[in-house]
Design a protein around this motif. Structure first.
Motif, PDB file in Angstrom:
ATOM      1  N   CYS A  82      29.706   6.026  35.505  1.00 24.83           N
ATOM      2  CA  CYS A  82      29.016   7.232  35.972  1.00 24.83           C
ATOM      3  C   CYS A  82      28.765   8.169  34.790  1.00 24.83           C
ATOM      4  O   CYS A  82      29.483   8.140  33.781  1.00 24.83           O
ATOM      5  CB  CYS A  82      29.863   7.960  37.014  1.00 24.83           C
ATOM      6  SG  CYS A  82      30.334   6.916  38.419  1.00 24.83           S
ATOM      7  N   CYS A  91      29.686   6.144  42.024  1.00 23.23           N
ATOM      8  CA  CYS A  91      29.206   7.373  41.392  1.00 23.23           C
ATOM      9  C   CYS A  91      28.540   8.250  42.451  1.00 23.23           C
ATOM     10  O   CYS A  91      28.046   7.753  43.464  1.00 23.23           O
ATOM     11  CB  CYS A  91      28.173   7.055  40.318  1.00 23.23           C
ATOM     12  SG  CYS A  91      28.763   5.990  38.997  1.00 23.23           S
ATOM     13  N   THR A  95      23.949   9.541  39.658  1.00 28.15           N
ATOM     14  CA  THR A  95      24.690   9.771  38.419  1.00 28.15           C
ATOM     15  C   THR A  95      25.181   8.478  37.760  1.00 28.15           C
ATOM     16  O   THR A  95      25.891   8.545  36.754  1.00 28.15           O
ATOM     17  CB  THR A  95      25.902  10.701  38.661  1.00 28.15           C
ATOM     18  OG1 THR A  95      26.829  10.052  39.533  1.00 28.15           O
ATOM     19  CG2 THR A  95      25.463  12.033  39.243  1.00 28.15           C
ATOM     20  N   ALA A  96      24.831   7.326  38.294  1.00 27.71           N
ATOM     21  CA  ALA A  96      25.224   6.054  37.675  1.00 27.71           C
ATOM     22  C   ALA A  96      24.473   5.896  36.357  1.00 27.71           C
ATOM     23  O   ALA A  96      23.299   6.257  36.246  1.00 27.71           O
ATOM     24  CB  ALA A  96      24.904   4.893  38.594  1.00 27.71           C
TER      25      ALA A  96
END
Length: 187
Positions: A82, A91, A95-96
């Motif tokens: 993340c 995540c 947000t990965a």
């Protein structure tokens, strides 16, 4: 004098080529369009989180019966890292770490589920419906569409056929095995 030396070199070179032993081989290259489908939560890698990973290996074909074994392909399933530095679990939305490189690889998933969704053996125009190609996960045969839960994070795949083809294969005949493997983890 120079002509005699030159003539001796030419004759020596010519006589050496007359007695040379020759050997011949046929080289083959093949490529497959990759079929990796990225995920926002997990990522398939090679051993130790290596990217890119090896998704092909050689077949060991010893005669013209169509019987073969293979070299190994070793894979792992990891959580996707993340953006906040978290490397284990899911995540927050968006947000990965994107992409298929080392920055995207999080913690290994030791109990990942591995499923073979398709298996195809191609031997030129030979009918391969009667041969028994198998794909093995850590030495045990896989059944199509049946998930196998790994007992360790790193798994090894091989393939083999122990059933001879109905007719002998031609020398130089290519044999290819294609398996579609899916890996998942409930997150």
């Amino acid at each position: 004098m120079k002509n005699k030396i030159l003539l001796s070199i030419v004759l020596l070179t010519a006589s050496a080529s007359v007695f040379a032993a020759d050997a011949t081989t046929t080289l083959h290259w093949k490529g497959v369009v990759p079929s990796a489908t990225p995920s926002d939560d997990v990522i398939i890698t090679g051993p130790g989180g290596a990217l890119p990973y090896a998704d092909s290996a050689g077949l060991v074909v010893t005669d013209n019966t169509g019987v073969f074994t293979s070299d190994r392909i070793t894979l792992e399933l990891h959580y996707r890292a993340c953006a906040d530095g978290t490397t284990a679990g899911s995540c927050d939305a968006g947000t990965a770490v994107p992409g298929e490189d080392a920055a995207a690889v999080g913690d290994i998933i030791n109990d990942a589920s591995w499923t073979m969704s398709a298996l195809d053996t191609v031997i030129g125009t030979t009918d391969t419906s009667a041969i028994g190609t198998t794909v093995n996960l850590d030495g045990a045969p896989m059944t199509q569409a049946t998930p196998v839960v790994a007992t360790a994070g790193t798994v090894t795949f091989t393939t083999e056929n122990t059933t001879p083809t109905p007719a002998a294969l031609a020398v130089g005949q290519n044999i290819e095995v294609h398996a579609v493997i899916n890996s998942s983890k409930a997150i």
